[in-house]
Design an enzyme around this catalytic site. Structure first.
Site, PDB file in Angstrom:
ATOM      1  N   LEU A  55       0.817  -1.216   0.000  1.00 47.95           N
ATOM      2  CA  LEU A  55       0.000   0.000   0.000  1.00 47.95           C
ATOM      3  C   LEU A  55       0.852   1.268   0.000  1.00 47.95           C
ATOM      4  O   LEU A  55       0.335   2.373   0.080  1.00 47.95           O
ATOM      5  CB  LEU A  55      -0.952  -0.007   1.200  1.00 47.95           C
ATOM      6  N   GLY A  56       2.181   1.109  -0.087  1.00 46.97           N
ATOM      7  CA  GLY A  56       3.082   2.258  -0.040  1.00 46.97           C
ATOM      8  C   GLY A  56       3.300   2.900  -1.399  1.00 46.97           C
ATOM      9  O   GLY A  56       2.573   2.626  -2.367  1.00 46.97           O
ATOM     10  N   GLN A  57       4.341   3.744  -1.474  1.00 48.92           N
ATOM     11  CA  GLN A  57       4.570   4.540  -2.688  1.00 48.92           C
ATOM     12  C   GLN A  57       4.799   3.650  -3.911  1.00 48.92           C
ATOM     13  O   GLN A  57       4.194   3.869  -4.963  1.00 48.92           O
ATOM     14  CB  GLN A  57       5.771   5.481  -2.495  1.00 48.92           C
ATOM     15  N   TYR A  92      18.825   3.090   8.276  1.00 47.59           N
ATOM     16  CA  TYR A  92      18.220   2.634   7.013  1.00 47.59           C
ATOM     17  C   TYR A  92      19.307   2.066   6.091  1.00 47.59           C
ATOM     18  O   TYR A  92      19.166   0.969   5.537  1.00 47.59           O
ATOM     19  CB  TYR A  92      17.510   3.817   6.355  1.00 47.59           C
ATOM     20  N   LYS A 101      20.007  -1.652   4.599  1.00 51.11           N
ATOM     21  CA  LYS A 101      20.011  -1.884   3.142  1.00 51.11           C
ATOM     22  C   LYS A 101      21.260  -2.656   2.720  1.00 51.11           C
ATOM     23  O   LYS A 101      21.174  -3.600   1.946  1.00 51.11           O
ATOM     24  CB  LYS A 101      19.887  -0.557   2.392  1.00 51.11           C
TER      25      LYS A 101
HETATM   26  P1  NAD Z   1       6.662   3.135   1.647  1.00 54.43           P
HETATM   27  O1  NAD Z   1       7.068   3.614   2.984  1.00 54.43           O
HETATM   28  O2  NAD Z   1       5.874   4.026   0.788  1.00 54.43           O
HETATM   29  O3  NAD Z   1       5.858   1.754   1.782  1.00 54.43           O
HETATM   30  C1  NAD Z   1       6.263   0.751   2.648  1.00 54.43           C
HETATM   31  C2  NAD Z   1       5.031   0.073   3.183  1.00 54.43           C
HETATM   32  O4  NAD Z   1       5.438  -0.938   4.113  1.00 54.43           O
HETATM   33  C3  NAD Z   1       4.102   1.026   3.928  1.00 54.43           C
HETATM   34  O5  NAD Z   1       2.799   0.955   3.361  1.00 54.43           O
HETATM   35  C4  NAD Z   1       4.091   0.492   5.361  1.00 54.43           C
HETATM   36  O6  NAD Z   1       2.846   0.613   6.000  1.00 54.43           O
HETATM   37  C5  NAD Z   1       4.455  -0.966   5.133  1.00 54.43           C
HETATM   38  N1  NAD Z   1       5.023  -1.608   6.329  1.00 54.43           N
HETATM   39  C6  NAD Z   1       5.760  -1.055   7.317  1.00 54.43           C
HETATM   40  N2  NAD Z   1       6.046  -1.977   8.255  1.00 54.43           N
HETATM   41  C7  NAD Z   1       5.500  -3.138   7.837  1.00 54.43           C
HETATM   42  C8  NAD Z   1       5.467  -4.439   8.368  1.00 54.43           C
HETATM   43  N3  NAD Z   1       6.010  -4.728   9.551  1.00 54.43           N
HETATM   44  N4  NAD Z   1       4.835  -5.411   7.663  1.00 54.43           N
HETATM   45  C9  NAD Z   1       4.247  -5.124   6.479  1.00 54.43           C
HETATM   46  N5  NAD Z   1       4.220  -3.888   5.935  1.00 54.43           N
HETATM   47  C10 NAD Z   1       4.853  -2.904   6.607  1.00 54.43           C
HETATM   48  O7  NAD Z   1       7.994   2.649   0.895  1.00 54.43           O
HETATM   49  P2  NAD Z   1       8.271   2.534  -0.658  1.00 54.43           P
HETATM   50  O8  NAD Z   1       8.779   3.844  -1.106  1.00 54.43           O
HETATM   51  O9  NAD Z   1       7.132   1.936  -1.349  1.00 54.43           O
HETATM   52  O10 NAD Z   1       9.530   1.561  -0.632  1.00 54.43           O
HETATM   53  C11 NAD Z   1       9.441   0.186  -0.897  1.00 54.43           C
HETATM   54  C12 NAD Z   1      10.859  -0.380  -0.911  1.00 54.43           C
HETATM   55  O11 NAD Z   1      11.662   0.326  -1.866  1.00 54.43           O
HETATM   56  C13 NAD Z   1      11.597  -0.236   0.431  1.00 54.43           C
HETATM   57  O12 NAD Z   1      12.431  -1.357   0.624  1.00 54.43           O
HETATM   58  C14 NAD Z   1      12.452   0.985   0.226  1.00 54.43           C
HETATM   59  O13 NAD Z   1      13.594   0.964   1.040  1.00 54.43           O
HETATM   60  C15 NAD Z   1      12.814   0.849  -1.232  1.00 54.43           C
HETATM   61  N6  NAD Z   1      13.211   2.113  -1.817  1.00 54.43           N
HETATM   62  C16 NAD Z   1      12.303   3.119  -1.993  1.00 54.43           C
HETATM   63  C17 NAD Z   1      12.734   4.344  -2.530  1.00 54.43           C
HETATM   64  C18 NAD Z   1      11.779   5.489  -2.733  1.00 54.43           C
HETATM   65  O14 NAD Z   1      12.230   6.600  -3.081  1.00 54.43           O
HETATM   66  N7  NAD Z   1      10.465   5.295  -2.561  1.00 54.43           N
HETATM   67  C19 NAD Z   1      14.077   4.513  -2.875  1.00 54.43           C
HETATM   68  C20 NAD Z   1      14.972   3.480  -2.644  1.00 54.43           C
HETATM   69  C21 NAD Z   1      14.527   2.267  -2.140  1.00 54.43           C
HETATM   70  N1  SER Z   2      13.812   7.621  -1.092  1.00 53.71           N
HETATM   71  C1  SER Z   2      14.493   6.835  -0.108  1.00 53.71           C
HETATM   72  C2  SER Z   2      14.721   7.640   1.120  1.00 53.71           C
HETATM   73  O1  SER Z   2      14.931   8.825   0.984  1.00 53.71           O
HETATM   74  C3  SER Z   2      15.828   6.353  -0.639  1.00 53.71           C
HETATM   75  O2  SER Z   2      15.988   5.039  -0.295  1.00 53.71           O
HETATM   76  O3  SER Z   2      14.699   7.089   2.188  1.00 53.71           O
END
Ligand code: NAD
Ligand code: SER
Length: 318
Positions: free
Chosen positions: A10-12, A143, A147
């Site tokens: 449900l995240g980004q 974080y 990672k």
């Molecule tokens: P987000 O924070 O939007 O979504 C993460 C989701 O995980 C949230 O909906 C949260 O409620 C859920 N969550 C938290 N704890 C939980 C648990 N114990 N069990 C189940 N769900 C849980 O993050 P995102 O941006 O969608 O990122 C997804 C992945 O991509 C992550 O591993 C993040 O590190 C990685 N990532 C994201 C970005 C970015 O810019 N969005 C950049 C680099 C890496």
């Molecule tokens: N967008 C992410 C953060 O800023 C990079 O992993 O945490």
């Protein structure tokens, strides 16, 4: 991939990846999950199969994998960089505890696992420009610690137990569907909302803070294309550098100003965010991803700005 479980759906990223994968693989073959049905995108919960899976609870992961005969887990459940600095124990429990649980279930039920890493896996003594695929990784955030540990753990499960683990080091991701979850690159999403809603933005990072970034459509392609790639050609399975653009707050401001000449930006630097951003690379070398699985992003800064502003204006009714 035939039956896919997405954690943190449900995240980004998950809210868009789930819908795109349901289009490609069939609605019933993509099971969205999160620790609660109220964690974010309501559309995802209503549009197809949904399970409550808290990744810190191994039984919930195993039950969902068994029930739906899952062959691939896309593990997106995580605590991001800024929230992770205020809650480091939670970041460790979710990012590492959750990953170990998923890898153990994958080992038992023979599923593939895709887990994104991040530019946060690098630290201040990593080369900042043209950051190599294989280089020094001493991150200074919790974080980032989770990672880089996750990258190594996924390598271990592949080498030791034959689990098909894969992943990319994502840069900051920019999108209009679901707001980001508390990271350091979030300013590059918020700036578009503020440009449309208020015509001005107060930037929490200094004007010369350069970081890698990517528009969400390219990020979704990265996940699907790497997950579908021929495994025998993958040397860097769990930690491919990927990037699409590298910019500073001044650059994104200038890009928006081309479309909205009256847009204004001022600065009020947040020291916590600034310290995190300063510890990350300026621009990654993503040649290994281009060579091993044909990574080829489509959006540069101006193309992204045009699309973001068009889509957000519709979403915000402006
Ligand atoms: P987000 O924070 O939007 O979504 C993460 C989701 O995980 C949230 O909906 C949260 O409620 C859920 N969550 C938290 N704890 C939980 C648990 N114990 N069990 C189940 N769900 C849980 O993050 P995102 O941006 O969608 O990122 C997804 C992945 O991509 C992550 O591993 C993040 O590190 C990685 N990532 C994201 C970005 C970015 O810019 N969005 C950049 C680099 C890496
Ligand atoms: N967008 C992410 C953060 O800023 C990079 O992993 O945490």
């Amino acid at each position: 991939m035939k039956k896919i479980l997405i954690t943190g759906a449900l995240g980004q990223i998950g809210s868009e990846l789930t819908m795109k994968m349901r289009d490609i693989y069939g609605n019933d073959n993509v099971i969205a999950s999160s620790r609660s049905a109220k964690d974010g995108s309501e559309k995802v919960v209503k549009a197809g199969p949904f399970e409550i899976v808290d990744v810190t609870n191994p039984q919930q992961i195993a039950d969902a994998v068994k029930k739906h005969k899952i062959d691939t887990v896309i593990n997106l459940a995580a605590i991001l960089s800024a929230v992770g600095e205020s809650k480091p124990n939670l970041a460790w429990d979710v990012n590492m505890g959750g990953l170990v649980n998923i890898l153990e279930v994958a080992r038992e039920f023979n599923t593939a696992v895709f887990t994104p890493s991040s530019i946060a896996a690098f630290g201040p003594n990593t080369p900042k420009i043209n950051t190599p695929q294989d280089t020094i990784q001493r991150p200074t955030t919790m974080y980032g610690v989770t990672k880089v540990s996750g990258e190594i753990l996924c390598d271990y499960y592949h080498q030791k137990f034959g689990v098909d683990t894969r992943g990319v080091r994502f840069p900051g991701l920019i999108s209009y569907e679901t707001l980001p979850g508390g990271g350091t690159t979030d300013y590059a999403v918020e700036i578009y909302y503020k440009a449309i809603e208020e015509g001005k933005f107060v930037c929490p990072l200094s004007k010369d803070t350069r970081m890698d970034m990517m528009y969400m459509p390219d990020a979704l392609d990265a996940i699907i294309n790497l997950a579908e790639a021929d495994g025998s050609k993958l040397e860097h399975r769990n930690a491919f550098n990927v990037t699409a653009m590298s910019f500073t707050p001044e650059d994104i401001f200038a890009s928006i100003k081309k479309q909205m000449p009256d847009f204004e930006m001022t600065y009020d630097v947040n020291d916590t965010l600034q310290n995190i951003a300063d510890s990350w690379p300026d621009a990654l070398d993503d040649s290994a991803a281009r060579k091993e699985w044909n990574w080829n992003p489509k959006y540069d800064l101006d193309a992204m700005t045009k699309d973001m502003l068009e889509k957000l204006k519709i979403k915000l009714g402006k």
